[in-house]
Design a protein around this motif. Structure first.
Motif, PDB file in Angstrom:
ATOM      1  N   LEU A 124       0.826  -1.204   0.000  1.00  9.84           N
ATOM      2  CA  LEU A 124       0.000   0.000   0.000  1.00  9.84           C
ATOM      3  C   LEU A 124       0.864   1.259   0.000  1.00  9.84           C
ATOM      4  N   ALA A 125       1.989   1.207   0.718  1.00 14.19           N
ATOM      5  CA  ALA A 125       2.906   2.346   0.721  1.00 14.19           C
ATOM      6  C   ALA A 125       3.498   2.557  -0.669  1.00 14.19           C
ATOM      7  N   VAL A 126       3.829   1.470  -1.351  1.00 18.11           N
ATOM      8  CA  VAL A 126       4.378   1.570  -2.709  1.00 18.11           C
ATOM      9  C   VAL A 126       3.354   2.176  -3.661  1.00 18.11           C
ATOM     10  N   VAL A 127       2.090   1.728  -3.558  1.00 18.66           N
ATOM     11  CA  VAL A 127       1.036   2.273  -4.419  1.00 18.66           C
ATOM     12  C   VAL A 127       0.849   3.768  -4.167  1.00 18.66           C
ATOM     13  N   ALA A 128       0.807   4.149  -2.901  1.00 14.66           N
ATOM     14  CA  ALA A 128       0.616   5.561  -2.569  1.00 14.66           C
ATOM     15  C   ALA A 128       1.798   6.399  -3.038  1.00 14.66           C
ATOM     16  N   TYR A 129       3.002   5.879  -2.845  1.00 18.97           N
ATOM     17  CA  TYR A 129       4.202   6.612  -3.290  1.00 18.97           C
ATOM     18  C   TYR A 129       4.220   6.728  -4.804  1.00 18.97           C
ATOM     19  N   GLY A 130       3.873   5.644  -5.500  1.00 21.81           N
ATOM     20  CA  GLY A 130       3.872   5.669  -6.954  1.00 21.81           C
ATOM     21  C   GLY A 130       2.853   6.625  -7.534  1.00 21.81           C
ATOM     22  N   SER A 131       1.752   6.825  -6.814  1.00 21.01           N
ATOM     23  CA  SER A 131       0.731   7.753  -7.301  1.00 21.01           C
ATOM     24  C   SER A 131       1.159   9.203  -7.160  1.00 21.01           C
ATOM     25  N   GLY A 132       2.088   9.456  -6.253  1.00 18.09           N
ATOM     26  CA  GLY A 132       2.544  10.825  -6.020  1.00 18.09           C
ATOM     27  C   GLY A 132       1.514  11.714  -5.363  1.00 18.09           C
ATOM     28  N   SER A 133       0.492  11.126  -4.768  1.00 16.41           N
ATOM     29  CA  SER A 133      -0.608  11.900  -4.192  1.00 16.41           C
ATOM     30  C   SER A 133      -0.523  11.886  -2.663  1.00 16.41           C
ATOM     31  N   ASP A 134      -0.340  13.069  -2.075  1.00 14.21           N
ATOM     32  CA  ASP A 134      -0.360  13.174  -0.615  1.00 14.21           C
ATOM     33  C   ASP A 134      -1.733  12.825  -0.056  1.00 14.21           C
ATOM     34  N   ARG A 135      -2.783  13.200  -0.822  1.00  9.87           N
ATOM     35  CA  ARG A 135      -4.134  12.891  -0.358  1.00  9.87           C
ATOM     36  C   ARG A 135      -4.343  11.387  -0.253  1.00  9.87           C
ATOM     37  N   LEU A 136      -3.880  10.647  -1.242  1.00 11.40           N
ATOM     38  CA  LEU A 136      -4.014   9.195  -1.210  1.00 11.40           C
ATOM     39  C   LEU A 136      -3.212   8.600  -0.062  1.00 11.40           C
ATOM     40  N   ALA A 137      -2.017   9.123   0.164  1.00 11.17           N
ATOM     41  CA  ALA A 137      -1.198   8.632   1.277  1.00 11.17           C
ATOM     42  C   ALA A 137      -1.901   8.869   2.603  1.00 11.17           C
ATOM     43  N   LEU A 146       5.738   6.599   4.927  1.00 11.26           N
ATOM     44  CA  LEU A 146       6.648   7.207   3.960  1.00 11.26           C
ATOM     45  C   LEU A 146       7.559   8.236   4.625  1.00 11.26           C
ATOM     46  N   GLN A 147       7.059   8.906   5.668  1.00  9.78           N
ATOM     47  CA  GLN A 147       7.854   9.924   6.348  1.00  9.78           C
ATOM     48  C   GLN A 147       8.768   9.336   7.413  1.00  9.78           C
ATOM     49  N   GLU A 148       8.286   8.335   8.135  1.00 12.42           N
ATOM     50  CA  GLU A 148       9.059   7.704   9.208  1.00 12.42           C
ATOM     51  C   GLU A 148       9.053   6.188   9.013  1.00 12.42           C
ATOM     52  N   PRO A 149       9.741   5.685   7.986  1.00 13.45           N
ATOM     53  CA  PRO A 149       9.657   4.254   7.673  1.00 13.45           C
ATOM     54  C   PRO A 149      10.170   3.353   8.786  1.00 13.45           C
ATOM     55  N   GLY A 150      11.238   3.763   9.459  1.00 11.97           N
ATOM     56  CA  GLY A 150      11.797   2.924  10.513  1.00 11.97           C
ATOM     57  C   GLY A 150      10.824   2.701  11.655  1.00 11.97           C
ATOM     58  N   ALA A 151      10.337   3.795  12.235  1.00 18.41           N
ATOM     59  CA  ALA A 151       9.413   3.689  13.360  1.00 18.41           C
ATOM     60  C   ALA A 151       8.117   3.007  12.952  1.00 18.41           C
ATOM     61  N   SER A 152       7.646   3.316  11.741  1.00 17.84           N
ATOM     62  CA  SER A 152       6.381   2.731  11.282  1.00 17.84           C
ATOM     63  C   SER A 152       6.492   1.226  11.108  1.00 17.84           C
ATOM     64  N   LEU A 153       7.568   0.763  10.491  1.00 18.88           N
ATOM     65  CA  LEU A 153       7.731  -0.672  10.275  1.00 18.88           C
ATOM     66  C   LEU A 153       7.932  -1.425  11.584  1.00 18.88           C
ATOM     67  N   VAL A 154       8.612  -0.806  12.522  1.00 15.63           N
ATOM     68  CA  VAL A 154       8.771  -1.443  13.836  1.00 15.63           C
ATOM     69  C   VAL A 154       7.410  -1.610  14.506  1.00 15.63           C
ATOM     70  N   HIS A 155       6.596  -0.573  14.462  1.00 14.67           N
ATOM     71  CA  HIS A 155       5.271  -0.663  15.077  1.00 14.67           C
ATOM     72  C   HIS A 155       4.342  -1.580  14.288  1.00 14.67           C
ATOM     73  N   ALA A 156       4.527  -1.649  12.968  1.00 12.61           N
ATOM     74  CA  ALA A 156       3.753  -2.619  12.189  1.00 12.61           C
ATOM     75  C   ALA A 156       4.147  -4.035  12.569  1.00 12.61           C
ATOM     76  N   ALA A 157       5.430  -4.240  12.827  1.00 13.28           N
ATOM     77  CA  ALA A 157       5.916  -5.574  13.193  1.00 13.28           C
ATOM     78  C   ALA A 157       5.330  -6.058  14.514  1.00 13.28           C
TER      79      ALA A 157
END
Length: 397
Positions: A124-137, A146-157
């Motif tokens: 989903l992050a790849v799709v949002a990044y590829g669209s280039g749309s902040d609204r979609l993100a 996309l802004q804090e990938p490290g912290a986000s992935l740790v919390h997703a884990a």
């Protein structure tokens, strides 16, 4: 849950041979194997189609789904059927190989759903990044990823962060992790286990217990509440249509269920139809609202149980019409529910982008909705074919 629960392995890949009705007496499931009930995969497949249509923003064809015609929606169907199928299939595992094998199967499925959740989060992050749309993100809740990938992935884990429409996966991870002991209790003490589950559910309604989410809020599908519906599904299939000696699909109960469905239909339509809204007394509205989804509001729970009672009474388990036409496609999706759900989340996001950026006409909405469902059926069919073919040859290294 959110899977075929290894049913293909348990039944030799033939999931639909003379399916037995779900009218099993207490304890029988622990000693007798049961073939797949076509209603299970059909209901789950249709629920997945409804979820896909509901996830497409401003989609007029979401009016084909359950949520516009009653208090509950496809989520309740999915949770209940998952409880039923897992009780059936893990009981087969227990009968053949014992409880250690049940634990191994539940942990394996837990891991598969966990891995699917992490992959879907990144997708989903790849799709949002590829669209280039902040609204979609923002809408997909991946802007922080996309802004804090490290912290986000740790919390997703650790299941504390999740993009929009992935919320159900962490809940199912916990359900599978705890299903083996829950199944043991349901098989040994069915009514007692049901009462314990109901007690936890009641405490959630009274005190609002939930798990924290990062960076804010709480779990959208509160596992402490939704576990009750999963347990009801497992209890339903292991204990039959009786509770404390009373038939729960008797005619008086069925008539009451139909009446409740009618009342909920009128109230739900009043949210969209002004004359109906004016006819709802204000004191009644204050009494029933809000009808909360996060904690599985009792009105939602009762609405789904009314549907289950009516279906159990009037829809035969081995009706051959299930395996024809479009219903066969729904059954395929129900068999491969994890893959179908994850693909549906991505497709609904892409569909929303297309409707926003290109065209939002009724014709476009129809094409997008129909094409998405067709792709889900194709994916499920291909996955089933690959799975069957892979079992026909010995494993290599």
């Amino acid at each position: 849950m959110l899977s075929d629960c290894s049913a293909g392995r348990l039944n030799g890949g033939n999931l639909h041979r003379n399916p037995a009705p779900l009218t099993i007496g207490p304890g029988k499931i622990d000693s007798v194997p049961f073939d797949r009930d076509l209603r299970l995969d059909l209901c789950r497949g249709l629920a997945l189609w409804c979820v896909f249509l509901d996830h497409i923003p401003n989609n007029v064809f979401s009016w084909l789904t359950l949520r516009h015609y009653g208090f509950s929606d496809a989520t309740e169907v999915f949770m209940f059927v998952s409880g039923v199928t897992c009780a059936l299939n893990y009981s087969d595992v227990r009968r053949l190989d014992g409880w250690p094998s049940v634990i191994a199967h539940t942990l394996l499925r837990c891991w598969q759903i966990y891995a699917a959740f992490l992959i879907l989060t990144v997708a989903l992050a790849v799709v949002a990044y590829g669209s280039g749309s902040d609204r979609l993100a923002d809408e997909a809740n991946v802007k922080i990823l996309l802004q804090e990938p490290g912290a986000s992935l740790v919390h997703a884990a650790i299941l504390m962060y999740r993009p929009v429409n992935t919320d159900v996966l962490p809940t199912f991870v916990l359900f599978h992790f705890s299903f083996a002991p829950a199944l043991w209790g349901i098989l040994k003490f069915p009514n007692g286990s049901l009462l314990i589950s109901a007690f936890i559910y009641a405490l959630v309604q009274l005190y609002g217990w939930n798990l924290p989410e990062w960076p804010v809020n709480q779990w959208y599908f509160n596992p402490l509440a939704w576990q009750f519906l999963v347990v009801i599904g497992a209890w339903w299939v292991t204990h039959g249509y009786r509770i404390f000696g009373r038939d729960i699909v008797s005619w008086p109960v069925v008539v009451a269920a139909i009446a409740y469905l009618g009342i909920s239909l009128v109230i739900t339509l009043s949210w969209e139809i002004e004359p109906l809204a004016a006819a709802i007394p204000s004191y009644f509205a204050r009494l029933i609202y809000p009808i909360d989804k996060t904690d599985l509001d009792p009105l939602r729970l009762l609405h789904f149980l009314a549907i289950a009672i009516v279906v159990a009474r009037f829809v035969p388990p081995n009706w051959q019409a299930f395996a024809r036409g479009g219903l066969k496609g729904a059954i395929r999706c129900g068999e491969r529910s994890l893959e179908t759900y994850c693909a549906g989340v991505v497709l609904s996001l892409l569909a929303g982008v297309y409707l926003t950026e290109v065209s939002n006409s009724i014709t476009t909405q129809f094409v997008v909705s129909a094409a998405g469902i067709a792709l889900l059926v194709l994916l499920a069919t291909c996955t089933t074919w690959i799975n069957k073919r892979s079992r026909q040859h010995p494993k290599l290294l």
